[in-house]
Design an enzyme around this catalytic site. Structure first.
Site, PDB file in Angstrom:
ATOM      1  N   CYS A 195     -30.385  44.559 -83.600  1.00  0.00           N
ATOM      2  CA  CYS A 195     -30.676  43.149 -83.898  1.00  0.00           C
ATOM      3  C   CYS A 195     -30.571  42.261 -82.670  1.00  0.00           C
ATOM      4  O   CYS A 195     -30.464  41.043 -82.782  1.00  0.00           O
ATOM      5  CB  CYS A 195     -29.737  42.648 -84.989  1.00  0.00           C
ATOM      6  N   CYS A 234     -24.804  35.150 -88.842  1.00  0.00           N
ATOM      7  CA  CYS A 234     -24.527  36.410 -89.522  1.00  0.00           C
ATOM      8  C   CYS A 234     -23.582  36.243 -90.706  1.00  0.00           C
ATOM      9  O   CYS A 234     -23.275  37.196 -91.390  1.00  0.00           O
ATOM     10  CB  CYS A 234     -23.938  37.417 -88.544  1.00  0.00           C
TER      11      CYS A 234
HETATM   12 FE1  SF4 Z   1     -27.884  43.683 -87.647  1.00  0.00          FE
HETATM   13 FE2  SF4 Z   1     -26.010  42.223 -88.950  1.00  0.00          FE
HETATM   14 FE3  SF4 Z   1     -26.437  44.761 -89.618  1.00  0.00          FE
HETATM   15 FE4  SF4 Z   1     -25.313  44.198 -87.263  1.00  0.00          FE
HETATM   16  S1  SF4 Z   1     -24.428  43.793 -89.237  1.00  0.00           S
HETATM   17  S2  SF4 Z   1     -26.927  45.740 -87.687  1.00  0.00           S
HETATM   18  S3  SF4 Z   1     -26.357  42.255 -86.762  1.00  0.00           S
HETATM   19  S4  SF4 Z   1     -27.927  43.069 -89.785  1.00  0.00           S
END
Ligand code: SF4
Length: 241
Positions: A205, A230
């Site tokens: 990401c 997030c």
């Molecule tokens: Fe992507 Fe959030 Fe999953 Fe990490 S926790 S892989 S930032 S979606």
């Protein structure tokens, strides 16, 4: 702590350094009830140096989502050995992780905003809740100029979502000030910053950004920039508590 207390703190500390702010927090709330959140960003490295030098047993946590870059883990080891402390590492619950990956696949975050948020919820937000249950105050490296979603943050805030005091000692710092501090103290940083990364999270990401782009534009680059967070840093509301 109520709205007036928080406004008073912001006024009293408006011209104080991050070190003054952190020393105040450690003294007033106690080392065992005050924790620093670190994702090993340059901002978190500045605060880690200050925490490590001003606390006898610093509490610094890292949420290991399982999807970080190898360079992040390397930096974690280097920082830990340099400043002589151990990170508190929190990981997602096996049960929840197995369930979402089995159901939606290992790349679910690219499918939709809802699935991306679900992944962040399991890998980051739920572990964060467990960390914050052990403290009264958390300290973060957020800065106003990082993104649209952070443009109004204050140094002292009431984190309504977690019912804790949240302190952002670098709220008014520029990216250049952070780099100046890093260079002046020779603080280790993630080698990806030398490859045009300016905000580093999970590997799938995060990508490098072009000159002139927003610092956090390399995070979840496929989403609407006004809504990208997030879930760790939901908008903080000052309320009577
Ligand atoms: Fe992507 Fe959030 Fe999953 Fe990490 S926790 S892989 S930032 S979606």
């Amino acid at each position: 702590m109520n709205r007036q207390d928080i406004e008073k703190l912001n006024y009293e500390f408006s011209n104080k350094s991050p070190r003054d702010i952190i020393c105040y927090a450690l003294e007033r709330f106690g080392e065992s009830r005050t924790i620093l959140a670190s994702s090993l960003s340059i901002e978190d490295q500045v605060l880690t140096e200050i925490f490590a030098k001003n606390s006898t047993s610093p509490r610094i946590f890292f949420i290991d989502t399982g999807r970080h870059f190898q360079s992040t883990y390397d930096l974690m080891e280097e920082t830990s050995s340099r400043y002589g402390f151990k990170y508190e590492v929190y990981a997602p619950s096996n049960e929840q992780l197995e369930k979402i990956v089995s159901e939606y696949g290992p790349n679910m975050f690219y499918e939709s905003v809802d699935l991306r948020k679900k992944c962040c919820e399991v890998r980051k937000v739920e572990p964060l809740k467990r960390v914050l249950a052990t403290v009264d105050v958390w300290v973060c490296g957020l800065r106003r100029e990082q993104s649209f979603t952070r443009k109004d943050i204050e140094v002292f805030e009431w984190d309504y979502a977690h019912q804790k005091l949240k302190i952002n000692p670098l709220a008014y710092w520029s990216e250049e000030q952070v780099w100046e501090y890093i260079r002046s103290k020779n603080i280790p940083y993630n080698s990806l910053y030398n490859k045009d990364f300016r905000s580093i999270g999970c590997q799938p990401c995060t990508r490098a950004v072009k000159k002139g782009e927003d610092v956090r534009s390399g995070r979840w680059w496929w989403e609407d920039p006004d809504k990208k967070e997030c879930g760790l840093h939901v908008a903080n509301v000052i309320k009577e508590v």
